[in-house]
Design an enzyme around this catalytic site. Structure first.
Site, PDB file in Angstrom:
ATOM      1  N   HIS A 266      -4.467  -0.958   5.646  1.00 34.37           N
ATOM      2  CA  HIS A 266      -2.982  -0.678   5.931  1.00 34.37           C
ATOM      3  C   HIS A 266      -2.413   0.476   5.303  1.00 34.37           C
ATOM      4  CE1 HIS A 266      -1.840  -5.178   5.741  1.00 34.37           C
ATOM      5  NE2 HIS A 266      -3.219  -5.219   5.533  1.00 34.37           N
TER       6      HIS A 266
ATOM      7  N   ASP B  54       1.995   7.774   4.814  1.00 26.79           N
ATOM      8  CA  ASP B  54       2.330   6.233   4.460  1.00 26.79           C
ATOM      9  C   ASP B  54       1.667   5.760   5.903  1.00 26.79           C
ATOM     10  OD1 ASP B  54       3.110   3.975   3.592  1.00 26.79           O
ATOM     11  OD2 ASP B  54       5.317   4.882   3.599  1.00 26.79           O
TER      12      ASP B  54
HETATM   13  C1  GDG Z   1       1.574  -0.638   2.545  1.00 25.41           C
HETATM   14  C2  GDG Z   1       1.090   0.517   3.218  1.00 25.41           C
HETATM   15  C3  GDG Z   1       2.147  -0.362   5.213  1.00 25.41           C
HETATM   16  C4  GDG Z   1      10.392  -3.439  -1.147  1.00 25.41           C
HETATM   17  N1  GDG Z   1      11.067  -3.729  -2.378  1.00 25.41           N
HETATM   18  C5  GDG Z   1      11.155  -5.015  -2.328  1.00 25.41           C
HETATM   19  C6  GDG Z   1      10.617  -5.623  -1.121  1.00 25.41           C
HETATM   20  N2  GDG Z   1      10.147  -4.588  -0.477  1.00 25.41           N
HETATM   21  C7  GDG Z   1       9.108  -5.100   0.719  1.00 25.41           C
HETATM   22  C8  GDG Z   1      10.054  -4.044   1.843  1.00 25.41           C
HETATM   23  C9  GDG Z   1       8.641  -3.930   2.630  1.00 25.41           C
HETATM   24  C10 GDG Z   1       7.460  -4.035   1.717  1.00 25.41           C
HETATM   25  O1  GDG Z   1       7.818  -4.698   0.405  1.00 25.41           O
HETATM   26  C11 GDG Z   1       7.083  -2.577   1.545  1.00 25.41           C
HETATM   27  O2  GDG Z   1       6.227  -2.268   2.743  1.00 25.41           O
HETATM   28  P1  GDG Z   1       5.828  -0.697   3.015  1.00 25.41           P
HETATM   29  O3  GDG Z   1       5.194  -0.631   4.301  1.00 25.41           O
HETATM   30  O4  GDG Z   1       7.183   0.041   2.908  1.00 25.41           O
HETATM   31  O5  GDG Z   1       4.963  -0.118   1.983  1.00 25.41           O
HETATM   32  P2  GDG Z   1       3.608  -0.456   0.944  1.00 25.41           P
HETATM   33  O6  GDG Z   1       4.006  -1.449  -0.075  1.00 25.41           O
HETATM   34  O7  GDG Z   1       3.090   0.876   0.471  1.00 25.41           O
HETATM   35  O8  GDG Z   1       2.651  -1.181   1.967  1.00 25.41           O
HETATM   36  C12 GDG Z   1       2.279   0.799   4.109  1.00 25.41           C
HETATM   37  C13 GDG Z   1       2.112  -1.782   4.468  1.00 25.41           C
HETATM   38  O9  GDG Z   1       1.046  -2.017   3.461  1.00 25.41           O
HETATM   39  C14 GDG Z   1       1.867  -2.720   5.534  1.00 25.41           C
HETATM   40  O10 GDG Z   1       0.601  -2.525   6.412  1.00 25.41           O
HETATM   41  O11 GDG Z   1       3.289  -0.357   6.251  1.00 25.41           O
HETATM   42  O12 GDG Z   1       2.062   1.936   4.770  1.00 25.41           O
HETATM   43  O13 GDG Z   1       1.334   1.570   2.090  1.00 25.41           O
HETATM   44  O14 GDG Z   1       8.419  -5.043   3.414  1.00 25.41           O
HETATM   45  O15 GDG Z   1      10.870  -4.872   2.362  1.00 25.41           O
HETATM   46  N3  GDG Z   1      10.572  -6.899  -1.392  1.00 25.41           N
HETATM   47  C15 GDG Z   1      11.244  -7.658  -2.200  1.00 25.41           C
HETATM   48  N4  GDG Z   1      11.910  -7.305  -3.198  1.00 25.41           N
HETATM   49  C16 GDG Z   1      12.028  -5.863  -3.260  1.00 25.41           C
HETATM   50  O16 GDG Z   1      12.301  -5.204  -4.449  1.00 25.41           O
HETATM   51  N5  GDG Z   1      11.088  -9.170  -1.954  1.00 25.41           N
END
Ligand code: GDG
Length: 470
Positions: free
Chosen positions: A155, A364
């Protein structure tokens, strides 16, 4: 259809509060669609040797959770996974340090996962392992007699060999990846970086056409599978949340000001310190915006046991305090900085309310928030996305305002351009991105990965020897 078995470091049972993360979003969607087993750590640490997994069945999906010993968990998760692999894979050498005891714990947790998973496996299972915590799991399963199909999806970014070589056991890490049949990455860049490692270790002849890699008597497929979001669900969540109490109160409190929103786990890779400083630079350079824009940054705490995360939290508190102290007025605060979780639907409503979505990680793998921001918008009056060109998502979302997150002047300029962008241009950019999001949504991501895994499998029974601890 073969049963899908997903394995990830952490399992979030539905309806229990769980650390937010893109991984959970992707895995759940795949499991519900195909039915199956999700295996991983349940979130509990113990002083005793871990027993058999606990099984929970929810909506047709079986969740098998194991406990980990506290000390081993600290060394494996806080240590090797998050103070070695995470910084190294995100090109933050300064944040990385290597320690053999942590590396041993990483190995032993991966062995334990294999031992506990083995008795739950059925002959025709497709096994899909997720992320950097579990790279050696495939090798352990092979050693215990599992003969195929085994897939691995990373990821986060994969570093080029010149960066990877900093890790003392880098060769073992690359060899471990060759035990899988399918190895998936988020972007072409990551795939190329993987090839650079394969070429370094096994020679250029190991890289065959069509994404095939041949090492000894094994052939694996290395491919790009950009993770996506569930566009329709995000759209519905966002629309419904607009009438929720939280979103309405927030909207009313803006008193007609424009809103810029950021949503990121509190992590140094997300570029929040640089973003806060770019915002301050923006207020200085374009003073006509003082009092007329509100920047809301939601940053739920994560990995709070790791020192670098404690430090980044302090830096951000200071930076937000500095900007607010300098620019705030009796009826206006430039930055609303919230270290808390929200329900996903509420977040989508907040994203929909924003004129500008700001997503500026320093590196990222993909970044799902960028994609959610686009999906959550009202297509008739969409907000503008400012996106780091160092996020995997920038490869697909070329119609965002792309910025270098280290360049505070460029980020400030992008904020100004986003606030002033005329409606026809906003619509055009949004429509182009939405089309791509629909094509590469979360269902397409898991379907493509599972198809690749099925292709790798053939029709033979998959598990030779199944027995506890064998
Ligand atoms: C890893 C990789 C890759 C955020 N705050 C809350 C919340 N979120 C949700 C967001 C989004 C998810 O969490 C975060 O996903 P990201 O992709 O932005 O980042 P990582 O956590 O670092 O994820 C990344 C991912 O894996 C998938 O392969 O894209 O590059 O680092 O969905 O909306 N959800 C809730 N409450 C929050 O306060 N429920």
């Amino acid at each position: 259809m073969s049963r899908l078995v997903c394995v990830s470091n952490r399992i979030s049972l539905p309806r229990k509060s769980a650390a937010p993360g893109g991984l959970a979003v992707g895995v759940l969607s795949a499991l519900k669609r195909t039915g199956g087993l999700w295996f991983g750590w349940g979130g509990e640490t113990t002083d005793e040797p871990p027993g058999d997994p606990d099984l929970h069945i929810r909506e047709g999906v079986t969740y098998a959770t194991v406990d980990l010993r506290k000390r081993e968990f600290d060394l494996y998760y806080n240590g090797y996974a998050n103070q070695v692999l995470w910084p190294l894979f995100h090109y933050f050498l300064r944040g990385m340090r290597y320690n053999v005891e942590e590396r041993d714990a990483y190995e032993s947790v991966n062995r334990l996962f294999a031992q506990k998973l083995l008795p739950l496996l059925q002959p025709r299972d497709l096994i899909w392992v997720h992320d950097y915590h579990l790279i050696p799991l495939g090798r352990h399963l092979r050693e215990m007699g599992v003969s195929g199909p085994l897939g691995f999806f990373l990821h986060i970014p994969f570093p080029n060999i010149e960066m990877l070589r900093v890790l003392p056991p880098y060769a073992e890490l690359l060899r471990d990846l060759t035990h899988y049949d399918v190895v998936g990455f988020q972007t072409e860049n990551d795939l190329k970086a993987f090839y650079s490692g394969i070429e370094h270790l096994f020679g250029a002849e190991a890289i065959r056409g069509d994404g095939r890699v041949r090492v000894g008597d094994r052939t694996l497929r290395a491919e790009v599978f950009p993770i996506g979001v569930d566009v329709v669900t995000v759209q519905n969540e966002a629309m419904e949340a607009m009438s929720s109490d939280v979103v309405r109160r927030m909207y009313d409190s803006l008193m007609g000001r424009q809103l810029m929103v950021g949503v990121d786990r509190l992590d140094y890779s997300k570029g929040l310190v640089e973003r806060f400083s770019a915002y301050q630079h923006f207020l200085e350079t374009y003073p006509e915006n003082v009092g007329r824009i509100t920047y809301m940054q939601i940053a739920p705490l994560s990995r709070s046991d790791v020192k670098a995360y404690v430090e980044i939290r302090q830096s951000l508190e200071q930076a937000a305090g500095r900007t607010n102290g300098r620019f705030a007025d009796t009826d206006w605060t430039p930055i609303r900085y919230l270290n808390r979780n929200f329900p996903h639907a509420t977040l989508m409503g907040l994203l929909r309310s924003a004129h500008v979505g700001i997503v500026t990680p320093l590196r990222d793998g993909m970044n799902l928030v960028a994609k959610e921001f686009v999906a959550a918008q009202n297509p008739d009056d969409p907000g503008v996305l400012i996106l780091s060109n160092l996020a995997g998502a920038a490869r697909e979302l070329g119609s965002a305002l792309l910025v270098n997150p280290y360049d505070s002047r460029a980020v400030g300029h992008a904020i100004q351009a986003a606030l002033a962008m005329p409606l026809p241009e906003r619509r055009e950019r949004h429509a182009a991105m939405l089309q791509i999001l629909k094509r590469n949504d979360i269902a397409a991501w898991s379907r493509r990965f599972i198809e690749a895994l099925e292709k790798a499998g053939g029709s033979e029974p998959r598990v030779r020897a199944v027995g506890k601890g064998s």
